[in-house]
Motif scaffolding. Structure first.
Motif, PDB file in Angstrom:
ATOM      1  N   UNK A 114       0.873  -1.129   0.088  1.00 47.25           N
ATOM      2  CA  UNK A 114      -0.037  -0.099   0.248  1.00 47.25           C
ATOM      3  C   UNK A 114       0.806   1.274  -0.101  1.00 47.25           C
ATOM      4  N   UNK A 115       0.629   2.000  -0.831  1.00 48.12           N
ATOM      5  CA  UNK A 115       1.342   3.493  -0.868  1.00 48.12           C
ATOM      6  C   UNK A 115       0.347   4.393  -0.374  1.00 48.12           C
ATOM      7  N   UNK A 116       0.715   5.380   0.670  1.00 49.60           N
ATOM      8  CA  UNK A 116       0.095   5.912   1.133  1.00 49.60           C
ATOM      9  C   UNK A 116       0.575   7.324   1.943  1.00 49.60           C
ATOM     10  N   UNK A 117      -0.048   8.463   2.186  1.00 45.53           N
ATOM     11  CA  UNK A 117       0.575   9.754   2.657  1.00 45.53           C
ATOM     12  C   UNK A 117       0.086   9.999   4.027  1.00 45.53           C
ATOM     13  N   UNK A 118       1.022  10.235   4.737  1.00 52.33           N
ATOM     14  CA  UNK A 118       0.487  10.553   6.373  1.00 52.33           C
ATOM     15  C   UNK A 118       0.026   9.520   7.236  1.00 52.33           C
ATOM     16  N   UNK A 119      -1.221   9.158   6.827  1.00 49.08           N
ATOM     17  CA  UNK A 119      -1.736   8.268   7.804  1.00 49.08           C
ATOM     18  C   UNK A 119      -2.946   7.313   7.095  1.00 49.08           C
ATOM     19  N   UNK A 120      -2.936   6.285   7.435  1.00 52.04           N
ATOM     20  CA  UNK A 120      -3.806   5.017   6.933  1.00 52.04           C
ATOM     21  C   UNK A 120      -4.227   4.296   7.873  1.00 52.04           C
ATOM     22  N   UNK A 121      -5.519   3.641   7.546  1.00 54.07           N
ATOM     23  CA  UNK A 121      -6.181   2.588   8.402  1.00 54.07           C
ATOM     24  C   UNK A 121      -5.370   1.188   7.974  1.00 54.07           C
ATOM     25  N   UNK A 122      -5.060   0.447   9.147  1.00 56.01           N
ATOM     26  CA  UNK A 122      -4.352  -0.924   8.744  1.00 56.01           C
ATOM     27  C   UNK A 122      -5.076  -1.855   9.683  1.00 56.01           C
ATOM     28  N   UNK A 123      -5.279  -3.153   9.522  1.00 53.36           N
ATOM     29  CA  UNK A 123      -5.635  -3.952  10.598  1.00 53.36           C
ATOM     30  C   UNK A 123      -4.808  -4.082  11.762  1.00 53.36           C
ATOM     31  N   UNK A 124      -3.600  -3.605  11.772  1.00 55.25           N
ATOM     32  CA  UNK A 124      -2.961  -3.493  12.935  1.00 55.25           C
ATOM     33  C   UNK A 124      -3.089  -2.049  13.499  1.00 55.25           C
ATOM     34  N   UNK A 125      -4.055  -1.235  13.304  1.00 49.88           N
ATOM     35  CA  UNK A 125      -4.073  -0.122  13.758  1.00 49.88           C
ATOM     36  C   UNK A 125      -3.903   1.367  12.894  1.00 49.88           C
ATOM     37  N   UNK A 126      -3.808   2.398  13.323  1.00 49.26           N
ATOM     38  CA  UNK A 126      -3.546   3.439  12.224  1.00 49.26           C
ATOM     39  C   UNK A 126      -1.986   3.610  11.873  1.00 49.26           C
ATOM     40  N   UNK A 127      -1.761   3.490  10.676  1.00 51.67           N
ATOM     41  CA  UNK A 127      -0.242   3.324  10.376  1.00 51.67           C
ATOM     42  C   UNK A 127      -0.022   4.775  10.002  1.00 51.67           C
ATOM     43  N   UNK A 128       1.321   5.439  10.464  1.00 52.16           N
ATOM     44  CA  UNK A 128       1.753   6.886  10.110  1.00 52.16           C
ATOM     45  C   UNK A 128       3.103   6.920   9.445  1.00 52.16           C
ATOM     46  N   UNK A 129       3.042   7.906   8.384  1.00 53.16           N
ATOM     47  CA  UNK A 129       4.638   8.106   7.807  1.00 53.16           C
ATOM     48  C   UNK A 129       5.520   7.928   8.558  1.00 53.16           C
ATOM     49  N   UNK A 130       5.406   8.686   9.869  1.00 54.39           N
ATOM     50  CA  UNK A 130       6.629   8.930  10.701  1.00 54.39           C
ATOM     51  C   UNK A 130       7.098   7.625  11.252  1.00 54.39           C
ATOM     52  N   UNK A 131       6.469   6.386  11.089  1.00 56.69           N
ATOM     53  CA  UNK A 131       7.106   5.133  11.502  1.00 56.69           C
ATOM     54  C   UNK A 131       7.824   4.586  10.371  1.00 56.69           C
ATOM     55  N   UNK A 132       7.959   4.966   9.027  1.00 57.82           N
ATOM     56  CA  UNK A 132       8.941   4.415   8.309  1.00 57.82           C
ATOM     57  C   UNK A 132       7.777   3.100   7.799  1.00 57.82           C
ATOM     58  N   UNK A 133       8.392   2.535   6.664  1.00 55.40           N
ATOM     59  CA  UNK A 133       7.765   1.237   5.855  1.00 55.40           C
ATOM     60  C   UNK A 133       7.352   0.358   7.254  1.00 55.40           C
ATOM     61  N   UNK A 134       6.439  -0.479   6.981  1.00 53.24           N
ATOM     62  CA  UNK A 134       5.966  -1.339   7.930  1.00 53.24           C
ATOM     63  C   UNK A 134       5.175  -2.646   7.263  1.00 53.24           C
ATOM     64  N   UNK A 135       5.361  -3.636   7.785  1.00 52.57           N
ATOM     65  CA  UNK A 135       4.171  -4.828   7.437  1.00 52.57           C
ATOM     66  C   UNK A 135       3.494  -5.244   8.607  1.00 52.57           C
TER      67      UNK A 135
END
Length: 292
Positions: A114-135
């Motif tokens: 998934x390519x996103x900007x800023x913040x996006x919902x995931x099955x693990x919670x809200x993903x934020x770009x400040x976290x870097x790439x994640x699985x």
């Protein structure tokens, strides 16, 4: 890296034109910004999903998250060079790991990216770009804000296209670990071991992902011959720049090995090199290794 003109993956979802949202309902309680900052530092850009780290910090496994409704998955624009690069590398990981799994009598299930900007919902919670790439194991998806590649080059001092490919391959490696049952076995120990033991497990998970990245690079180069002089060195440089000791030093802090969650620069380089040299997943048994 001569990647242009190669086949691209169809498993890339472009959310950059949509809004994000959501919070961090992890471990059954809210996570404040202070804890998120700790998780981001502990995550050190690469490796264990920062959302998993947040689960560890809150004392439990992530609860099920109700995601916002998304529209139909959208492919990136055809003229987006960065997205094309990501799609090309992802496609090659699909081919390599599909062959590796098949050779071992198993079937590889391809992840989505998934390519996103800023913040996006995931099955693990809200993903934020400040976290870097994640699985996220919950939805079998890799999340990347392409702005991270600028951070990789400008702030971390790891330029080069193959350094970026290493980032993608590392996150795919976490999906491979999930498929092999490594993620589940490690998660089962959560809350049953001390913090120092959790850190050690995290290091072994991350170094195995680095090794798996090397395995991909080995088979990718054998089949495509698309690497150019300096490409492997750029990946090794990236591995060095995000070693726990290097990041602690760059932050002006003392190096504290007991606090490592990803491994030292030398360890990350060594395990990537082990995978690249052998092309064998058996060479990536970081959990059985007496010396990391």
């Amino acid at each position: 890296m001569r990647w242009e003109g190669n086949e691209q993956s169809e498993n890339v979802e472009d959310r950059r034109g949509s809004g994000g949202g959501g919070g961090f309902p992890i471990g059954g309680r809210g996570i404040g910004l202070g804890t998120v900052a700790v998780a981001v530092v502990a995550g050190l850009i690469f490796g264990v999903n920062p959302l998993t780290i947040l689960g560890l910090l809150s004392g439990g496994a992530p609860t099920e998250v109700v995601q916002q409704q998304q529209g139909p998955a959208q492919a990136p624009p055809a003229d987006d060079r960065e997205a094309a690069f990501v799609s090309t590398v992802l496609r090659n990981t699909e081919q390599v790991w599909g062959q590796v799994f098949q050779a071992n009598g198993a079937s590889y299930q391809q992840p989505r990216l998934v390519l996103y900007r800023g913040v996006t919902p995931t099955a693990c919670g809200a993903g934020q770009s400040a976290m870097g790439p994640f699985y996220c194991p919950g939805d079998k998806k890799i999340y990347i804000d392409l702005g991270f590649f600028d951070t990789l080059k400008q702030q971390l001092g790891a330029p080069g296209e193959f350094a970026r490919a290493y980032v993608i391959a590392h996150e795919v490696a976490h999906h491979v670990q999930d498929q092999l049952g490594v993620t589940g076995r490690v998660d089962a120990l959560r809350g049953r071991v001390s913090q120092s033991q959790q850190n050690e497990l995290s290091v072994r998970v991350e170094l195995q992902a680095d090794c798996f990245s090397g395995v991909w690079a080995h088979h990718s180069q054998q089949s495509k011959q698309w690497l150019e002089p300096g490409d492997i060195e750029s990946a090794m440089n990236a591995a060095a720049k995000i070693g726990d000791d290097a990041l602690q030093r760059s932050a002006g802090r003392a190096v504290v090995p007991d606090s490592f969650t990803h491994g030292s620069s030398a360890q990350r380089q060594r395990w990537f090199a082990a995978g690249y040299k052998t092309g064998s997943i058996e060479a990536c048994d970081t959990f059985g290794a007496s010396r990391l």
